[in-house]
Design a protein around this motif. Structure first.
Motif, PDB file in Angstrom:
ATOM      1  N   ASN A  46       0.780  -1.304   0.008  1.00  0.00           N
ATOM      2  CA  ASN A  46      -0.147   0.119   0.063  1.00  0.00           C
ATOM      3  C   ASN A  46       0.894   1.318   0.013  1.00  0.00           C
ATOM      4  O   ASN A  46       0.618   2.245   0.691  1.00  0.00           O
ATOM      5  CB  ASN A  46      -0.890  -0.034   1.215  1.00  0.00           C
ATOM      6  CG  ASN A  46      -1.865  -1.063   1.058  1.00  0.00           C
ATOM      7  OD1 ASN A  46      -2.139  -1.678  -0.158  1.00  0.00           O
ATOM      8  ND2 ASN A  46      -2.787  -1.157   2.048  1.00  0.00           N
ATOM      9  N   GLU A  47       1.924   1.292  -1.039  1.00  0.00           N
ATOM     10  CA  GLU A  47       2.744   2.226  -0.866  1.00  0.00           C
ATOM     11  C   GLU A  47       3.684   2.801   0.008  1.00  0.00           C
ATOM     12  O   GLU A  47       4.493   3.681  -0.017  1.00  0.00           O
ATOM     13  CB  GLU A  47       1.996   3.474  -1.636  1.00  0.00           C
ATOM     14  CG  GLU A  47       1.266   3.449  -2.883  1.00  0.00           C
ATOM     15  CD  GLU A  47       0.643   4.537  -3.473  1.00  0.00           C
ATOM     16  OE1 GLU A  47       1.225   5.727  -3.198  1.00  0.00           O
ATOM     17  OE2 GLU A  47      -0.298   4.511  -4.207  1.00  0.00           O
ATOM     18  N   THR A 107      -6.501  -8.131  -3.306  1.00  0.00           N
ATOM     19  CA  THR A 107      -5.117  -7.853  -3.488  1.00  0.00           C
ATOM     20  C   THR A 107      -4.671  -7.706  -4.928  1.00  0.00           C
ATOM     21  O   THR A 107      -5.261  -8.239  -6.101  1.00  0.00           O
ATOM     22  CB  THR A 107      -4.288  -9.365  -3.102  1.00  0.00           C
ATOM     23  OG1 THR A 107      -4.715 -10.417  -3.632  1.00  0.00           O
ATOM     24  CG2 THR A 107      -4.618  -9.620  -1.551  1.00  0.00           C
ATOM     25  N   ARG A 156       5.241  -4.454  -5.766  1.00  0.00           N
ATOM     26  CA  ARG A 156       4.391  -3.482  -5.147  1.00  0.00           C
ATOM     27  C   ARG A 156       3.021  -4.112  -4.958  1.00  0.00           C
ATOM     28  O   ARG A 156       2.180  -4.638  -5.801  1.00  0.00           O
ATOM     29  CB  ARG A 156       4.052  -2.396  -6.280  1.00  0.00           C
ATOM     30  CG  ARG A 156       5.242  -1.519  -6.484  1.00  0.00           C
ATOM     31  CD  ARG A 156       4.987  -0.570  -7.588  1.00  0.00           C
ATOM     32  NE  ARG A 156       4.662  -1.068  -8.830  1.00  0.00           N
ATOM     33  CZ  ARG A 156       3.443  -1.199  -9.451  1.00  0.00           C
ATOM     34  NH1 ARG A 156       2.533  -0.174  -9.059  1.00  0.00           N
ATOM     35  NH2 ARG A 156       3.509  -1.796 -10.690  1.00  0.00           N
ATOM     36  N   GLU A 202      -0.673  -4.340  -3.287  1.00  0.00           N
ATOM     37  CA  GLU A 202      -1.920  -3.378  -2.762  1.00  0.00           C
ATOM     38  C   GLU A 202      -2.828  -4.636  -1.993  1.00  0.00           C
ATOM     39  O   GLU A 202      -3.274  -5.609  -2.393  1.00  0.00           O
ATOM     40  CB  GLU A 202      -2.660  -2.953  -3.893  1.00  0.00           C
ATOM     41  CG  GLU A 202      -1.873  -1.789  -4.446  1.00  0.00           C
ATOM     42  CD  GLU A 202      -1.735  -0.532  -3.749  1.00  0.00           C
ATOM     43  OE1 GLU A 202      -2.404  -0.031  -2.956  1.00  0.00           O
ATOM     44  OE2 GLU A 202      -0.511  -0.053  -3.778  1.00  0.00           O
ATOM     45  N   LEU A 208      -6.688  -4.160  -0.073  1.00  0.00           N
ATOM     46  CA  LEU A 208      -7.766  -3.386  -0.272  1.00  0.00           C
ATOM     47  C   LEU A 208      -8.767  -4.021   0.429  1.00  0.00           C
ATOM     48  O   LEU A 208      -9.411  -5.545   0.407  1.00  0.00           O
ATOM     49  CB  LEU A 208      -8.246  -3.026  -1.528  1.00  0.00           C
ATOM     50  CG  LEU A 208      -7.319  -2.298  -2.367  1.00  0.00           C
ATOM     51  CD1 LEU A 208      -7.642  -2.121  -3.880  1.00  0.00           C
ATOM     52  CD2 LEU A 208      -7.197  -0.682  -1.760  1.00  0.00           C
TER      53      LEU A 208
END
Length: 65
Positions: free
Chosen positions: A6-7, A33, A55, A57, A59
């Motif tokens: 998530n950055e 994901t 990277r 993510e 959510l």
């Protein structure tokens, strides 16, 4: 290995997406994901190997109306 979740930079000890979710405390949670911008369904998480610099993510579904 260093990845982005998530950055946010993270140092993780796991190699698969499923193991990463467990390591981060999402084990039984219903989340969506993506890795490097590509959606990863639940059925592929255990087999998806993460590489250095990946990277990821994660959510959580939102409710509302």
């Amino acid at each position: 290995m260093r990845i982005l979740v998530n950055e946010e930079p993270r140092e993780v000890s796991t190699a698969t997406l499923a193991a990463l979710l467990d390591e981060l405390g999402y084990g039984g949670a219903r989340v969506a994901t993506a890795v490097n911008g590509d959606f990863v369904p639940v059925s592929r998480r255990a087999a998806l190997t993460l590489d250095e610099g990946a990277r990821v993510e994660i959510l959580a579904p939102m409710q509302g109306g």
